[in-house]
Design a protein around this motif. Structure first.
Motif, PDB file in Angstrom:
ATOM      1  N   MET A 111       0.837  -1.189   0.000  1.00 41.48           N
ATOM      2  CA  MET A 111       0.000   0.000   0.000  1.00 41.48           C
ATOM      3  C   MET A 111       0.879   1.249   0.000  1.00 41.48           C
ATOM      4  N   GLY A 112       0.490   2.213  -0.838  1.00 39.22           N
ATOM      5  CA  GLY A 112       1.227   3.465  -0.915  1.00 39.22           C
ATOM      6  C   GLY A 112       2.233   3.516  -2.042  1.00 39.22           C
ATOM      7  N   GLN A 113       2.570   2.355  -2.588  1.00 40.83           N
ATOM      8  CA  GLN A 113       3.539   2.320  -3.675  1.00 40.83           C
ATOM      9  C   GLN A 113       2.876   2.665  -5.010  1.00 40.83           C
ATOM     10  N   GLU A 114       3.703   3.118  -5.931  1.00 39.20           N
ATOM     11  CA  GLU A 114       3.230   3.396  -7.289  1.00 39.20           C
ATOM     12  C   GLU A 114       3.245   2.110  -8.104  1.00 39.20           C
ATOM     13  N   VAL A 115       2.205   1.910  -8.897  1.00 37.79           N
ATOM     14  CA  VAL A 115       2.106   0.730  -9.752  1.00 37.79           C
ATOM     15  C   VAL A 115       1.884   1.191 -11.190  1.00 37.79           C
ATOM     16  N   THR A 116       2.620   0.617 -12.117  1.00 47.11           N
ATOM     17  CA  THR A 116       2.441   0.933 -13.529  1.00 47.11           C
ATOM     18  C   THR A 116       2.175  -0.337 -14.305  1.00 47.11           C
ATOM     19  N   LEU A 117       1.037  -0.368 -14.981  1.00 45.12           N
ATOM     20  CA  LEU A 117       0.663  -1.493 -15.829  1.00 45.12           C
ATOM     21  C   LEU A 117       0.859  -1.081 -17.278  1.00 45.12           C
ATOM     22  N   ASP A 131      -8.430  10.304  -8.601  1.00 46.15           N
ATOM     23  CA  ASP A 131      -7.223  10.937  -9.133  1.00 46.15           C
ATOM     24  C   ASP A 131      -5.966  10.087  -8.974  1.00 46.15           C
ATOM     25  N   ARG A 132      -6.048   9.063  -8.172  1.00 49.60           N
ATOM     26  CA  ARG A 132      -4.874   8.203  -8.002  1.00 49.60           C
ATOM     27  C   ARG A 132      -4.587   7.404  -9.277  1.00 49.60           C
ATOM     28  N   PHE A 133      -5.586   7.312 -10.157  1.00 51.60           N
ATOM     29  CA  PHE A 133      -5.445   6.562 -11.396  1.00 51.60           C
ATOM     30  C   PHE A 133      -5.171   7.519 -12.548  1.00 51.60           C
ATOM     31  N   SER A 134      -4.226   7.150 -13.394  1.00 49.89           N
ATOM     32  CA  SER A 134      -3.970   7.928 -14.600  1.00 49.89           C
ATOM     33  C   SER A 134      -3.559   6.979 -15.712  1.00 49.89           C
ATOM     34  N   ILE A 162      -1.201   3.753 -10.989  1.00 52.34           N
ATOM     35  CA  ILE A 162      -1.930   3.975  -9.741  1.00 52.34           C
ATOM     36  C   ILE A 162      -0.911   4.489  -8.720  1.00 52.34           C
ATOM     37  N   GLN A 163      -1.174   5.678  -8.213  1.00 55.32           N
ATOM     38  CA  GLN A 163      -0.244   6.290  -7.270  1.00 55.32           C
ATOM     39  C   GLN A 163      -1.007   7.214  -6.314  1.00 55.32           C
ATOM     40  N   PRO A 164      -1.020   6.926  -5.024  1.00 53.32           N
ATOM     41  CA  PRO A 164      -0.520   5.724  -4.361  1.00 53.32           C
ATOM     42  C   PRO A 164      -1.534   4.591  -4.425  1.00 53.32           C
ATOM     43  N   SER A 165      -1.058   3.366  -4.419  1.00 56.55           N
ATOM     44  CA  SER A 165      -1.956   2.216  -4.487  1.00 56.55           C
ATOM     45  C   SER A 165      -2.570   1.925  -3.118  1.00 56.55           C
ATOM     46  N   GLU A 166      -3.768   1.324  -3.147  1.00 58.52           N
ATOM     47  CA  GLU A 166      -4.487   0.958  -1.934  1.00 58.52           C
ATOM     48  C   GLU A 166      -4.972  -0.484  -2.069  1.00 58.52           C
ATOM     49  N   ALA A 171     -13.471  -6.395 -29.749  1.00 59.17           N
ATOM     50  CA  ALA A 171     -12.337  -5.973 -28.940  1.00 59.17           C
ATOM     51  C   ALA A 171     -11.568  -7.212 -28.509  1.00 59.17           C
ATOM     52  N   PHE A 172     -10.254  -7.192 -28.662  1.00 57.68           N
ATOM     53  CA  PHE A 172      -9.395  -8.302 -28.278  1.00 57.68           C
ATOM     54  C   PHE A 172      -8.729  -7.941 -26.949  1.00 57.68           C
ATOM     55  N   PHE A 173      -8.810  -8.881 -26.005  1.00 54.54           N
ATOM     56  CA  PHE A 173      -8.271  -8.639 -24.676  1.00 54.54           C
ATOM     57  C   PHE A 173      -6.867  -9.205 -24.519  1.00 54.54           C
ATOM     58  N   GLY A 174      -6.073  -8.521 -23.701  1.00 57.22           N
ATOM     59  CA  GLY A 174      -4.808  -9.081 -23.266  1.00 57.22           C
ATOM     60  C   GLY A 174      -5.050 -10.107 -22.175  1.00 57.22           C
ATOM     61  N   GLN A 175      -3.958 -10.696 -21.698  1.00 60.81           N
ATOM     62  CA  GLN A 175      -4.052 -11.743 -20.672  1.00 60.81           C
ATOM     63  C   GLN A 175      -4.399 -11.184 -19.310  1.00 60.81           C
ATOM     64  N   GLY A 176      -4.261  -9.887 -19.149  1.00 59.82           N
ATOM     65  CA  GLY A 176      -4.580  -9.268 -17.865  1.00 59.82           C
ATOM     66  C   GLY A 176      -3.381  -9.180 -16.939  1.00 59.82           C
ATOM     67  N   THR A 177      -3.446  -8.232 -16.019  1.00 61.67           N
ATOM     68  CA  THR A 177      -2.464  -8.105 -14.940  1.00 61.67           C
ATOM     69  C   THR A 177      -3.210  -8.272 -13.630  1.00 61.67           C
ATOM     70  N   ARG A 178      -2.804  -9.276 -12.867  1.00 59.66           N
ATOM     71  CA  ARG A 178      -3.427  -9.480 -11.547  1.00 59.66           C
ATOM     72  C   ARG A 178      -2.653  -8.665 -10.524  1.00 59.66           C
ATOM     73  N   LEU A 179      -3.298  -7.631 -10.006  1.00 59.11           N
ATOM     74  CA  LEU A 179      -2.670  -6.732  -9.043  1.00 59.11           C
ATOM     75  C   LEU A 179      -3.150  -7.047  -7.634  1.00 59.11           C
ATOM     76  N   THR A 180      -2.201  -7.219  -6.747  1.00 59.46           N
ATOM     77  CA  THR A 180      -2.514  -7.412  -5.330  1.00 59.46           C
ATOM     78  C   THR A 180      -1.785  -6.329  -4.545  1.00 59.46           C
ATOM     79  N   VAL A 181      -2.557  -5.546  -3.806  1.00 61.59           N
ATOM     80  CA  VAL A 181      -1.974  -4.493  -2.965  1.00 61.59           C
ATOM     81  C   VAL A 181      -2.163  -4.899  -1.509  1.00 61.59           C
ATOM     82  N   VAL A 182      -1.052  -5.057  -0.803  1.00 62.29           N
ATOM     83  CA  VAL A 182      -1.129  -5.550   0.582  1.00 62.29           C
ATOM     84  C   VAL A 182      -0.805  -4.426   1.568  1.00 62.29           C
TER      85      VAL A 182
END
Lengths: 115, 113
Positions: free
Chosen positions: A15-21, A63-66, A79-83, A104-115
Protein backbone atom coordinates in the motif's frame (compact mmCIF):
# COMPACT_ATOMS: atom_id res chain seq x y z
CA UNK A 1 0.14 -11.52 -34.53
CA UNK A 2 0.96 -11.91 -30.84
CA UNK A 3 -2.29 -10.32 -29.72
CA UNK A 4 -2.63 -7.69 -27.01
CA UNK A 5 0.36 -7.92 -24.70
CA UNK A 6 0.19 -6.84 -21.09
CA UNK A 7 2.90 -6.68 -18.48
CA UNK A 8 3.45 -7.65 -15.81
CA UNK A 9 1.15 -10.68 -15.53
CA UNK A 10 1.20 -10.49 -11.76
CA UNK A 11 2.09 -7.63 -9.46
CA UNK A 12 2.20 -7.62 -5.67
CA UNK A 13 2.92 -4.31 -4.04
CA UNK A 14 2.61 -2.61 -0.70
CA UNK A 15 0.00 0.00 0.00
CA UNK A 16 1.23 3.47 -0.91
CA UNK A 17 3.54 2.32 -3.67
CA UNK A 18 3.23 3.40 -7.29
CA UNK A 19 2.11 0.73 -9.75
CA UNK A 20 2.44 0.93 -13.53
CA UNK A 21 0.66 -1.49 -15.83
CA UNK A 22 1.67 -1.72 -19.47
CA UNK A 23 -0.13 -2.63 -22.67
CA UNK A 24 0.86 -3.14 -26.27
CA UNK A 25 -2.22 -3.25 -28.53
CA UNK A 26 -2.52 -5.26 -31.70
CA UNK A 27 -0.80 -3.50 -34.58
CA UNK A 28 -3.26 -1.55 -36.70
CA UNK A 29 -5.86 -1.26 -33.95
CA UNK A 30 -6.77 2.34 -33.23
CA UNK A 31 -8.90 2.00 -30.10
CA UNK A 32 -7.53 0.91 -26.74
CA UNK A 33 -9.44 0.19 -23.53
CA UNK A 34 -8.49 -0.36 -19.91
CA UNK A 35 -10.88 -2.48 -17.82
CA UNK A 36 -10.79 -3.53 -14.18
CA UNK A 37 -12.34 -6.85 -13.15
CA UNK A 38 -13.39 -7.76 -9.62
CA UNK A 39 -15.88 -10.27 -8.26
CA UNK A 40 -18.01 -7.51 -6.82
CA UNK A 41 -18.10 -5.09 -9.75
CA UNK A 42 -17.46 -7.26 -12.80
CA UNK A 43 -15.74 -5.71 -15.83
CA UNK A 44 -15.56 -1.94 -15.42
CA UNK A 45 -14.41 0.33 -18.22
CA UNK A 46 -11.83 2.71 -16.78
CA UNK A 47 -10.77 4.68 -19.85
CA UNK A 48 -10.54 4.35 -23.59
CA UNK A 49 -8.39 5.93 -26.27
CA UNK A 50 -9.05 6.45 -29.94
CA UNK A 51 -6.05 7.22 -32.15
CA UNK A 52 -3.98 7.72 -28.97
CA UNK A 53 -6.36 10.38 -27.62
CA UNK A 54 -8.29 9.75 -24.39
CA UNK A 55 -11.97 9.88 -25.30
CA UNK A 56 -13.71 8.95 -22.07
CA UNK A 57 -12.08 8.61 -18.66
CA UNK A 58 -15.29 8.79 -16.65
CA UNK A 59 -14.67 5.30 -15.32
CA UNK A 60 -11.37 6.17 -13.67
CA UNK A 61 -12.19 5.77 -9.98
CA UNK A 62 -10.21 8.71 -8.63
CA UNK A 63 -7.22 10.94 -9.13
CA UNK A 64 -4.87 8.20 -8.00
CA UNK A 65 -5.44 6.56 -11.40
CA UNK A 66 -3.97 7.93 -14.60
CA UNK A 67 -3.49 6.52 -18.09
CA UNK A 68 -1.40 7.54 -21.06
CA UNK A 69 -0.97 6.47 -24.64
CA UNK A 70 2.14 8.18 -26.00
CA UNK A 71 1.96 6.32 -29.31
CA UNK A 72 -0.11 3.78 -31.20
CA UNK A 73 1.78 0.80 -29.80
CA UNK A 74 1.96 1.51 -26.08
CA UNK A 75 -0.24 2.51 -23.17
CA UNK A 76 0.20 2.66 -19.41
CA UNK A 77 -2.16 2.68 -16.46
CA UNK A 78 -0.65 4.10 -13.30
CA UNK A 79 -1.93 3.98 -9.74
CA UNK A 80 -0.24 6.29 -7.27
CA UNK A 81 -0.52 5.72 -4.36
CA UNK A 82 -1.96 2.22 -4.49
CA UNK A 83 -4.49 0.96 -1.93
CA UNK A 84 -5.67 -2.57 -1.03
CA UNK A 85 -9.05 -1.90 -2.68
CA UNK A 86 -7.25 -1.49 -6.00
CA UNK A 87 -6.56 -5.23 -5.98
CA UNK A 88 -8.12 -6.65 -9.14
CA UNK A 89 -7.34 -8.01 -12.59
CA UNK A 90 -6.69 -5.19 -15.03
CA UNK A 91 -7.34 -5.93 -18.70
CA UNK A 92 -6.25 -3.97 -21.71
CA UNK A 93 -8.17 -4.47 -24.96
CA UNK A 94 -7.78 -3.09 -28.46
CA UNK A 95 -10.00 -2.83 -31.50
CA UNK A 96 -9.73 -1.86 -35.12
CA UNK A 97 -11.98 0.69 -36.79
CA UNK A 98 -14.14 3.52 -35.60
CA UNK A 99 -16.99 3.74 -38.08
CA UNK A 100 -18.80 0.72 -36.69
CA UNK A 101 -18.66 -1.60 -33.73
CA UNK A 102 -16.05 -4.33 -33.99
CA UNK A 103 -14.62 -7.03 -31.77
CA UNK A 104 -12.34 -5.97 -28.94
CA UNK A 105 -9.40 -8.30 -28.28
CA UNK A 106 -8.27 -8.64 -24.68
CA UNK A 107 -4.81 -9.08 -23.27
CA UNK A 108 -4.05 -11.74 -20.67
CA UNK A 109 -4.58 -9.27 -17.86
CA UNK A 110 -2.46 -8.10 -14.94
CA UNK A 111 -3.43 -9.48 -11.55
CA UNK A 112 -2.67 -6.73 -9.04
CA UNK A 113 -2.51 -7.41 -5.33
CA UNK A 114 -1.97 -4.49 -2.96
CA UNK A 115 -1.13 -5.55 0.58
CA UNK B 1 -24.37 6.93 -19.86
CA UNK B 2 -24.96 3.39 -21.05
CA UNK B 3 -25.94 0.77 -18.49
CA UNK B 4 -26.12 -2.95 -19.23
CA UNK B 5 -27.98 -5.34 -16.94
CA UNK B 6 -27.51 -9.08 -17.22
CA UNK B 7 -29.52 -11.99 -15.78
CA UNK B 8 -29.18 -14.47 -14.27
CA UNK B 9 -25.93 -14.09 -12.37
CA UNK B 10 -25.61 -17.87 -12.08
CA UNK B 11 -27.11 -20.59 -14.26
CA UNK B 12 -26.84 -24.33 -13.81
CA UNK B 13 -28.06 -26.72 -16.52
CA UNK B 14 -27.77 -30.40 -17.31
CA UNK B 15 -25.60 -31.41 -20.22
CA UNK B 16 -27.67 -31.37 -23.39
CA UNK B 17 -30.15 -28.80 -22.13
CA UNK B 18 -30.37 -25.22 -23.41
CA UNK B 19 -29.15 -22.13 -21.60
CA UNK B 20 -30.50 -18.61 -22.03
CA UNK B 21 -28.88 -15.43 -20.76
CA UNK B 22 -30.69 -12.11 -21.03
CA UNK B 23 -29.46 -8.53 -21.11
CA UNK B 24 -31.00 -5.11 -21.29
CA UNK B 25 -29.36 -1.84 -22.21
CA UNK B 26 -30.32 1.74 -21.53
CA UNK B 27 -28.97 3.82 -24.41
CA UNK B 28 -31.06 3.51 -27.57
CA UNK B 29 -28.06 4.74 -29.58
CA UNK B 30 -26.15 1.52 -28.83
CA UNK B 31 -25.69 -0.36 -32.07
CA UNK B 32 -23.29 -3.25 -31.52
CA UNK B 33 -23.80 -6.09 -29.05
CA UNK B 34 -20.97 -8.59 -28.52
CA UNK B 35 -20.97 -11.60 -26.22
CA UNK B 36 -17.78 -12.77 -24.54
CA UNK B 37 -16.89 -16.02 -22.82
CA UNK B 38 -14.34 -16.05 -20.02
CA UNK B 39 -12.94 -19.30 -18.74
CA UNK B 40 -11.40 -19.43 -15.30
CA UNK B 41 -8.15 -17.48 -15.14
CA UNK B 42 -8.30 -16.49 -18.79
CA UNK B 43 -9.16 -13.42 -20.82
CA UNK B 44 -12.65 -12.70 -22.18
CA UNK B 45 -13.01 -13.83 -25.79
CA UNK B 46 -15.70 -12.98 -28.29
CA UNK B 47 -18.06 -15.81 -29.14
CA UNK B 48 -20.73 -14.03 -31.18
CA UNK B 49 -21.93 -10.50 -31.89
CA UNK B 50 -24.95 -8.79 -33.42
CA UNK B 51 -25.51 -5.37 -34.90
CA UNK B 52 -28.57 -3.22 -34.46
CA UNK B 53 -29.80 -3.74 -38.02
CA UNK B 54 -30.15 -7.50 -37.42
CA UNK B 55 -32.71 -9.25 -35.21
CA UNK B 56 -31.10 -12.66 -34.90
CA UNK B 57 -27.80 -14.38 -35.62
CA UNK B 58 -26.79 -18.00 -35.26
CA UNK B 59 -23.45 -19.79 -35.18
CA UNK B 60 -23.73 -23.56 -34.67
CA UNK B 61 -25.04 -24.08 -31.10
CA UNK B 62 -25.03 -20.38 -30.23
CA UNK B 63 -27.62 -17.80 -31.22
CA UNK B 64 -28.29 -14.21 -30.26
CA UNK B 65 -31.51 -12.25 -30.57
CA UNK B 66 -31.99 -8.50 -30.38
CA UNK B 67 -35.14 -6.52 -29.71
CA UNK B 68 -34.26 -2.89 -30.30
CA UNK B 69 -37.66 -1.60 -29.30
CA UNK B 70 -37.49 -3.23 -25.90
CA UNK B 71 -33.70 -2.81 -25.66
CA UNK B 72 -33.28 -6.50 -24.90
CA UNK B 73 -30.82 -9.00 -26.27
CA UNK B 74 -30.27 -12.63 -25.39
CA UNK B 75 -27.76 -15.44 -25.80
CA UNK B 76 -29.04 -18.95 -26.44
CA UNK B 77 -26.80 -22.01 -26.16
CA UNK B 78 -28.32 -25.30 -27.27
CA UNK B 79 -27.12 -28.84 -26.55
CA UNK B 80 -24.86 -27.57 -23.79
CA UNK B 81 -21.61 -29.37 -23.07
CA UNK B 82 -19.36 -29.32 -19.97
CA UNK B 83 -16.83 -27.19 -21.87
CA UNK B 84 -19.48 -24.47 -22.16
CA UNK B 85 -19.02 -23.89 -18.42
CA UNK B 86 -17.61 -20.37 -18.04
CA UNK B 87 -18.62 -16.79 -17.30
CA UNK B 88 -20.50 -15.12 -20.15
CA UNK B 89 -20.62 -11.35 -20.56
CA UNK B 90 -22.97 -9.36 -22.73
CA UNK B 91 -21.94 -5.90 -23.84
CA UNK B 92 -23.27 -2.88 -25.67
CA UNK B 93 -21.22 -0.49 -27.74
CA UNK B 94 -22.11 3.07 -28.52
CA UNK B 95 -20.21 5.14 -31.02
CA UNK B 96 -18.95 8.27 -29.38
CA UNK B 97 -15.74 8.87 -31.28
CA UNK B 98 -14.50 5.35 -30.98
CA UNK B 99 -17.19 3.02 -29.67
CA UNK B 100 -17.23 2.61 -25.91
CA UNK B 101 -18.09 -0.96 -24.89
CA UNK B 102 -19.93 -1.43 -21.60
CA UNK B 103 -20.22 -4.92 -20.13
CA UNK B 104 -22.94 -6.60 -18.12
CA UNK B 105 -22.07 -8.12 -14.75
CA UNK B 106 -21.64 -11.61 -16.17
CA UNK B 107 -23.41 -14.97 -15.88
CA UNK B 108 -21.60 -17.93 -14.43
CA UNK B 109 -22.80 -20.99 -16.38
CA UNK B 110 -22.35 -24.47 -14.96
CA UNK B 111 -23.05 -27.43 -17.25
CA UNK B 112 -23.39 -30.64 -15.27
CA UNK B 113 -22.33 -33.85 -16.97
Amino acid sequence: DAGVIQSPRHEVTEMGQEVTLRCKPISGHNSLFWYRQTMMRGLELLIYFNNNVPIDDSGMPEDRFSAKMPNASFSTLKIQPSEPRDSAVYFCASRRGQGTGTEAFFGQGTRLTVV
Amino acid sequence: GENVEQHPSTLSVQEGDSAVIKCTYSDSASNYFPWYKQELGKRPQLIIDIRSNVGEKKDQRIAVTLNKTAKHFSLHITETQPEDSAVYFCAASIGTGGFKTIFGAGTRLFVKA
